[in-house]
Design a protein around this motif. Structure first.
Motif, PDB file in Angstrom:
ATOM      1  N   GLY A  40       0.966  -1.221  -0.220  1.00 50.61           N
ATOM      2  CA  GLY A  40       0.113   0.076  -0.027  1.00 50.61           C
ATOM      3  C   GLY A  40       0.925   1.301   0.192  1.00 50.61           C
ATOM      4  O   GLY A  40       2.114   1.091   0.294  1.00 50.61           O
ATOM      5  N   CYS A  41       0.378   2.392  -0.465  1.00 53.20           N
ATOM      6  CA  CYS A  41       0.993   3.591  -0.420  1.00 53.20           C
ATOM      7  C   CYS A  41       0.316   4.834  -0.402  1.00 53.20           C
ATOM      8  O   CYS A  41      -0.472   4.974  -1.024  1.00 53.20           O
ATOM      9  N   GLN A  42       0.774   5.717   0.932  1.00 54.48           N
ATOM     10  CA  GLN A  42      -0.188   6.840   0.794  1.00 54.48           C
ATOM     11  C   GLN A  42       0.276   8.035  -0.039  1.00 54.48           C
ATOM     12  O   GLN A  42      -0.345   9.112   0.206  1.00 54.48           O
ATOM     13  N   HIS A  43       1.224   7.852  -1.054  1.00 57.43           N
ATOM     14  CA  HIS A  43       1.272   8.891  -2.044  1.00 57.43           C
ATOM     15  C   HIS A  43       0.348   9.101  -2.808  1.00 57.43           C
ATOM     16  O   HIS A  43       0.091  10.123  -3.336  1.00 57.43           O
ATOM     17  N   ARG A  44      -0.616   8.250  -3.006  1.00 56.01           N
ATOM     18  CA  ARG A  44      -1.941   8.183  -3.831  1.00 56.01           C
ATOM     19  C   ARG A  44      -1.992   8.775  -5.082  1.00 56.01           C
ATOM     20  O   ARG A  44      -2.741   9.580  -5.670  1.00 56.01           O
ATOM     21  N   CYS A  45      -0.932   8.300  -5.889  1.00 54.99           N
ATOM     22  CA  CYS A  45      -0.868   8.859  -7.309  1.00 54.99           C
ATOM     23  C   CYS A  45      -1.920   8.117  -8.053  1.00 54.99           C
ATOM     24  O   CYS A  45      -2.235   7.106  -8.105  1.00 54.99           O
ATOM     25  N   ALA A  46      -2.436   8.980  -8.927  1.00 52.96           N
ATOM     26  CA  ALA A  46      -3.653   8.608  -9.774  1.00 52.96           C
ATOM     27  C   ALA A  46      -3.055   7.461 -10.876  1.00 52.96           C
ATOM     28  O   ALA A  46      -3.822   6.593 -11.136  1.00 52.96           O
ATOM     29  N   TYR A  47      -1.853   7.749 -11.198  1.00 52.73           N
ATOM     30  CA  TYR A  47      -1.295   6.642 -12.213  1.00 52.73           C
ATOM     31  C   TYR A  47      -0.772   5.316 -11.726  1.00 52.73           C
ATOM     32  O   TYR A  47      -0.100   4.772 -12.682  1.00 52.73           O
ATOM     33  N   CYS A  48      -0.823   5.350 -10.508  1.00 48.67           N
ATOM     34  CA  CYS A  48      -0.013   4.052  -9.789  1.00 48.67           C
ATOM     35  C   CYS A  48      -0.219   2.774 -10.501  1.00 48.67           C
ATOM     36  O   CYS A  48      -1.232   2.336 -10.776  1.00 48.67           O
ATOM     37  N   TYR A  49       0.841   2.101 -10.793  1.00 53.93           N
ATOM     38  CA  TYR A  49       0.874   0.733 -11.573  1.00 53.93           C
ATOM     39  C   TYR A  49       0.797  -0.378 -10.469  1.00 53.93           C
ATOM     40  O   TYR A  49       0.489  -1.416 -10.976  1.00 53.93           O
ATOM     41  N   ALA A  50       0.733   0.010  -9.033  1.00 49.33           N
ATOM     42  CA  ALA A  50       0.895  -0.979  -8.194  1.00 49.33           C
ATOM     43  C   ALA A  50      -0.232  -1.228  -7.795  1.00 49.33           C
ATOM     44  O   ALA A  50      -0.525  -2.258  -6.894  1.00 49.33           O
ATOM     45  N   THR A  51      -1.487  -0.624  -7.923  1.00 49.37           N
ATOM     46  CA  THR A  51      -2.815  -0.718  -7.480  1.00 49.37           C
ATOM     47  C   THR A  51      -3.345  -1.727  -8.151  1.00 49.37           C
ATOM     48  O   THR A  51      -3.191  -2.115  -9.306  1.00 49.37           O
ATOM     49  N   GLU A  57      -8.045  -1.003  -0.919  1.00 49.16           N
ATOM     50  CA  GLU A  57      -7.475  -0.229   0.146  1.00 49.16           C
ATOM     51  C   GLU A  57      -5.981   0.334  -0.073  1.00 49.16           C
ATOM     52  O   GLU A  57      -5.464   0.905   0.759  1.00 49.16           O
ATOM     53  N   PHE A  58      -5.462   0.018  -1.282  1.00 44.93           N
ATOM     54  CA  PHE A  58      -3.976   0.170  -1.445  1.00 44.93           C
ATOM     55  C   PHE A  58      -3.515   1.836  -0.858  1.00 44.93           C
ATOM     56  O   PHE A  58      -2.585   1.931  -0.430  1.00 44.93           O
ATOM     57  N   TYR A  59      -4.396   2.727  -1.196  1.00 47.45           N
ATOM     58  CA  TYR A  59      -4.135   4.107  -1.050  1.00 47.45           C
ATOM     59  C   TYR A  59      -4.284   4.571   0.371  1.00 47.45           C
ATOM     60  O   TYR A  59      -3.723   5.536   1.048  1.00 47.45           O
ATOM     61  N   ASP A  60      -5.366   3.708   1.119  1.00 47.90           N
ATOM     62  CA  ASP A  60      -5.487   4.102   2.374  1.00 47.90           C
ATOM     63  C   ASP A  60      -5.239   3.103   3.660  1.00 47.90           C
ATOM     64  O   ASP A  60      -5.531   3.627   4.892  1.00 47.90           O
ATOM     65  N   SER A  91       9.657  -1.888  -5.334  1.00 43.61           N
ATOM     66  CA  SER A  91       8.969  -2.016  -6.890  1.00 43.61           C
ATOM     67  C   SER A  91       7.271  -1.694  -6.749  1.00 43.61           C
ATOM     68  O   SER A  91       6.647  -1.182  -7.806  1.00 43.61           O
ATOM     69  N   ALA A  92       6.718  -1.988  -5.413  1.00 46.40           N
ATOM     70  CA  ALA A  92       5.318  -1.915  -5.572  1.00 46.40           C
ATOM     71  C   ALA A  92       4.727  -0.964  -4.311  1.00 46.40           C
ATOM     72  O   ALA A  92       3.524  -1.222  -3.870  1.00 46.40           O
ATOM     73  N   THR A  93       5.434  -0.144  -3.780  1.00 49.65           N
ATOM     74  CA  THR A  93       5.385   0.652  -2.956  1.00 49.65           C
ATOM     75  C   THR A  93       6.462   1.791  -2.684  1.00 49.65           C
ATOM     76  O   THR A  93       7.414   1.571  -3.500  1.00 49.65           O
ATOM     77  N   ASP A  94       6.173   2.924  -1.969  1.00 42.27           N
ATOM     78  CA  ASP A  94       7.333   3.711  -1.628  1.00 42.27           C
ATOM     79  C   ASP A  94       7.934   3.510  -0.221  1.00 42.27           C
ATOM     80  O   ASP A  94       7.187   3.397   0.699  1.00 42.27           O
ATOM     81  N   ALA A  95       9.240   3.043  -0.663  1.00 43.20           N
ATOM     82  CA  ALA A  95       9.687   2.480   0.892  1.00 43.20           C
ATOM     83  C   ALA A  95       9.914   3.665   1.759  1.00 43.20           C
ATOM     84  O   ALA A  95      10.195   3.587   2.967  1.00 43.20           O
ATOM     85  N   THR A 124      12.034   6.306  -5.203  1.00 44.60           N
ATOM     86  CA  THR A 124      11.198   7.111  -4.241  1.00 44.60           C
ATOM     87  C   THR A 124      10.534   8.425  -4.720  1.00 44.60           C
ATOM     88  O   THR A 124      10.973   8.953  -5.568  1.00 44.60           O
ATOM     89  N   LYS A 125       9.456   8.698  -4.120  1.00 44.45           N
ATOM     90  CA  LYS A 125       9.039  10.114  -4.486  1.00 44.45           C
ATOM     91  C   LYS A 125       9.057  11.174  -3.269  1.00 44.45           C
ATOM     92  O   LYS A 125       8.343  12.064  -2.977  1.00 44.45           O
ATOM     93  N   SER A 126       9.906  10.540  -2.256  1.00 40.83           N
ATOM     94  CA  SER A 126       9.809  11.135  -0.854  1.00 40.83           C
ATOM     95  C   SER A 126      10.989  11.913  -0.691  1.00 40.83           C
ATOM     96  O   SER A 126      12.159  11.966  -0.996  1.00 40.83           O
ATOM     97  N   PHE A 312      10.584   2.172 -14.460  1.00 40.03           N
ATOM     98  CA  PHE A 312      10.678   1.510 -13.130  1.00 40.03           C
ATOM     99  C   PHE A 312       9.617   1.845 -12.346  1.00 40.03           C
ATOM    100  O   PHE A 312       9.480   1.587 -11.150  1.00 40.03           O
ATOM    101  N   THR A 313       8.612   2.917 -12.847  1.00 34.98           N
ATOM    102  CA  THR A 313       7.607   3.090 -11.782  1.00 34.98           C
ATOM    103  C   THR A 313       7.007   1.895 -11.474  1.00 34.98           C
ATOM    104  O   THR A 313       6.747   1.023 -12.105  1.00 34.98           O
ATOM    105  N   GLU A 314       6.697   1.958  -9.866  1.00 34.04           N
ATOM    106  CA  GLU A 314       6.062   0.529  -9.665  1.00 34.04           C
ATOM    107  C   GLU A 314       5.056  -0.168 -10.428  1.00 34.04           C
ATOM    108  O   GLU A 314       4.076   0.488 -10.981  1.00 34.04           O
ATOM    109  N   THR A 315       5.394  -1.434 -10.528  1.00 29.52           N
ATOM    110  CA  THR A 315       4.528  -2.350 -11.482  1.00 29.52           C
ATOM    111  C   THR A 315       3.785  -3.506 -10.903  1.00 29.52           C
ATOM    112  O   THR A 315       3.285  -4.079 -11.601  1.00 29.52           O
TER     113      THR A 315
HETATM  114  S1  SF4 Z   1       3.347   3.267  -5.093  1.00 25.10           S
HETATM  115 FE1  SF4 Z   1       4.785   4.733  -6.169  1.00 25.10          FE
HETATM  116  S2  SF4 Z   1       3.156   5.357  -8.085  1.00 25.10           S
HETATM  117 FE2  SF4 Z   1       2.149   4.287  -6.389  1.00 25.10          FE
HETATM  118  S3  SF4 Z   1       1.270   5.699  -4.986  1.00 25.10           S
HETATM  119 FE3  SF4 Z   1       3.025   4.979  -4.204  1.00 25.10          FE
HETATM  120  S4  SF4 Z   1       4.491   6.503  -4.896  1.00 25.10           S
HETATM  121 FE4  SF4 Z   1       2.768   6.504  -6.279  1.00 25.10          FE
END
Ligand code: SF4
Length: 318
Positions: A40-51, A57-60, A91-95, A124-126, A312-315
């Motif tokens: 899961g990841c609280q960065h909540r990117c609309a384009y996330c490939y990892a959801t 509940e990936f974002y929450d 690869s599937a979350t922001d560490a 990361t995006k952090s 390499f954006t999370e896939t």
């Molecule tokens: S896993 Fe990556 S792309 Fe997905 S919400 Fe988190 S930071 Fe954004």
């Protein structure tokens, strides 16, 4: 329900046990190993490939794999083979999402990787990674830190990746890393048609990279998937992109239901954008690739059909 792709309240955290941590991944001709200390990841990117559908509940809701460092250590202790491919964190979350401030699992996993002399690269995006600057600096010969930055435009960021820090804050952290001698990259990925693919947008990001001392910059176009399309339609409306949905249907040649797993944008459109990006990268004397010491294996350089492209954006999730 917020009507958005995430709940507007703060995400919930829960600890869980992982059976294994280190996993192989394959993305567009690249293969390697990856670890994901969180799910899961609280960065909540609309384009996330990892959801994924199975992770609504990936974002929450963020799961912390509380035994990740211990499991990783056991796996490395019993590693078969004298070498190991560079490990991707993650690869599937922001560490380095905010949960890391509570659990500290990424820091402890990185310490384990260093103990076993494993090369790694962080995506990361952090800005939270600043806490571990000294840790990565001591291992600069064997690591690479990449920030995925899609935009330097605050208005766009607040809509498409509302849980991330502003680019200005991230670039201030990057500068500290480059000043400290840590090899740093920026992954302009995904480039979103009509949103972040203008010269103005791309120049702004690449100029910030240059100013921050980043040497390695690469990027790739957004790939579309059913759930990503649903979120992007909403993001296009929120951003007020004129006729956005119809133009996206053209650019991605969308016919619903979408073909699985991903749809690339129209080849000609994508090539024009990425060619422009790579010209900007090269004209500023930056390198459009990974440094050799952490290069992922089996790179298929024809995968993009053009300039070297890394995506390499999370896939995937584990
Ligand atoms: S896993 Fe990556 S792309 Fe997905 S919400 Fe988190 S930071 Fe954004």
């Amino acid at each position: 329900m917020s009507g958005l792709w995430y709940d507007i309240s703060a995400p919930r955290y829960e600890a869980k046990q992982a059976k294994s941590i280190i996993h192989p991944f394959a993305v567009r001709g690249y293969t390697g190993m990856t670890i994901n200390p969180y799910q899961g990841c609280q960065h909540r990117c609309a384009y996330c490939y990892a959801t994924y559908e199975w992770s609504p509940e990936f974002y929450d809701k963020v799961y912390a794999k509380s035994n990740a460092p211990e499991v990783l250590e056991k796996e490395l202790q019993s590693w078969k083979g004298s070498t190991i491919n560079p490990v991707m964190v993650a690869s599937a979350t922001d560490a380095y999402q905010p949960a890391e401030l509570k659990y500290g699992l990424t820091r402890r996993c990185v310490q384990v990787l260093q103990k076993y002399n494993v090369p790694y690269y962080v995506f990361t995006k952090s800005a939270i990674i600043e806490r571990d600057l000294e840790l990565h600096r001591r291992y600069a010969h064997n690591c690479f830190v990449v920030w995925s930055i899609t935009t330097a435009n605050e208005r766009i960021r607040r809509v498409v990746e509302p849980g991330t820090p502003p680019a200005e804050r991230i670039f201030a952290v990057i500068k500290k890393f480059t000043d400290a001698g840590v090899p740093c990259g920026v992954n302009v990925d995904p480039i979103m048609p009509l949103v972040t693919d203008t010269d103005e947008e791309l120049d702004a990001v690449v100029d910030c990279c240059k100013e921050a001392g980043v040497k390695y910059v690469f990027g790739a176009m957004l790939r579309m998937r059913e759930d990503i399309w649903d979120r992007m339609k909403l993001a296009l409306r929120l951003l007020g992109i004129p006729d956005g949905e119809r133009r996206y249907r053209q650019i991605y040649e969308i016919k619903e239901p979408l073909a699985k797993p991903y749809i690339a944008c129209n080849k000609e459109y994508g090539k024009k954008v990425t060619d422009r990006l790579y010209k900007k990268i090269e004209s500023r004397g930056l390198c459009p690739d990974f440094p050799d010491h952490v290069r992922p294996q089996d790179i298929d350089r024809s995968c993009a059909g053009q300039t070297t492209m890394l995506s390499f954006t999370e896939t995937s999730s584990d």
